[in-house]
Design an enzyme around this catalytic site. Sequence first.
Site, short mmCIF file in Angstrom:
data_model
loop_
_atom_site.label_atom_id
_atom_site.label_comp_id
_atom_site.label_asym_id
_atom_site.label_seq_id
_atom_site.Cartn_x
_atom_site.Cartn_y
_atom_site.Cartn_z
N CYS A 26 -38.58 65.73 -97.03
CA CYS A 26 -38.18 66.77 -96.09
C CYS A 26 -38.51 66.26 -94.92
CB CYS A 26 -38.41 68.17 -96.55
SG CYS A 26 -38.25 69.31 -95.37
N CYS A 64 -40.38 69.35 -92.97
CA CYS A 64 -41.36 69.94 -93.66
C CYS A 64 -42.54 69.33 -93.15
CB CYS A 64 -41.26 69.59 -95.12
SG CYS A 64 -40.12 70.69 -96.00
#
Length: 188
Positions: A113, A116
């Site tokens: 991600c 993230c």
Amino acid sequence: MAATVIQSFAVPCRSRAAAPASAPRASASFSSPLGRRALGLLPQFSGLRCASVPLKVKLAAVAARSRVVRRGSVVCEVQETAVQLPDVTKATWQSLVLDSSVPVLIDFWAPWCGPCRMIEPTVAKLAKVYEGKLKCYKLNTDENPDIATQYGIRSIPTMMIFKNGEKKDTVIGAVPESTLVTSIEKFV
């Protein structure tokens, strides 16, 4: 993390004035961008050209705020060592999060991600700022899907604040630091 200081580059580009007078205007649609490029309406890219700049000029730009590493004529900025958030897993969830005497911020994330990874330094910075008042951990949702499902994690990154073993607040997405601070301040 290292960065190269690029002083300048040149990209040749034909302007509309340079297009031949006999060339038709761009009013008609073209089947491919190459048709526009042939008319001189789109710039052509032919690479970057690097110029040599004295090393003293390069060093002056970065010397005041970072350590500088020199290899030949490339200047690199060396980032200070980053704070790593400790991991929490299913095995440690009860003791680290639910039984904690101080509020806990959990960063639900996954290695693939991009957002993230973008927000992790912000969360690590806040962990340092609120040290002693707030504990911060990260939970890999790929390795611990049962906890993510239990708390209804549908999107990552998601930050959750727990206090006295209960979920108190949720922030979804790679948000600015001020958004996280506002949420943390409610429970610290």
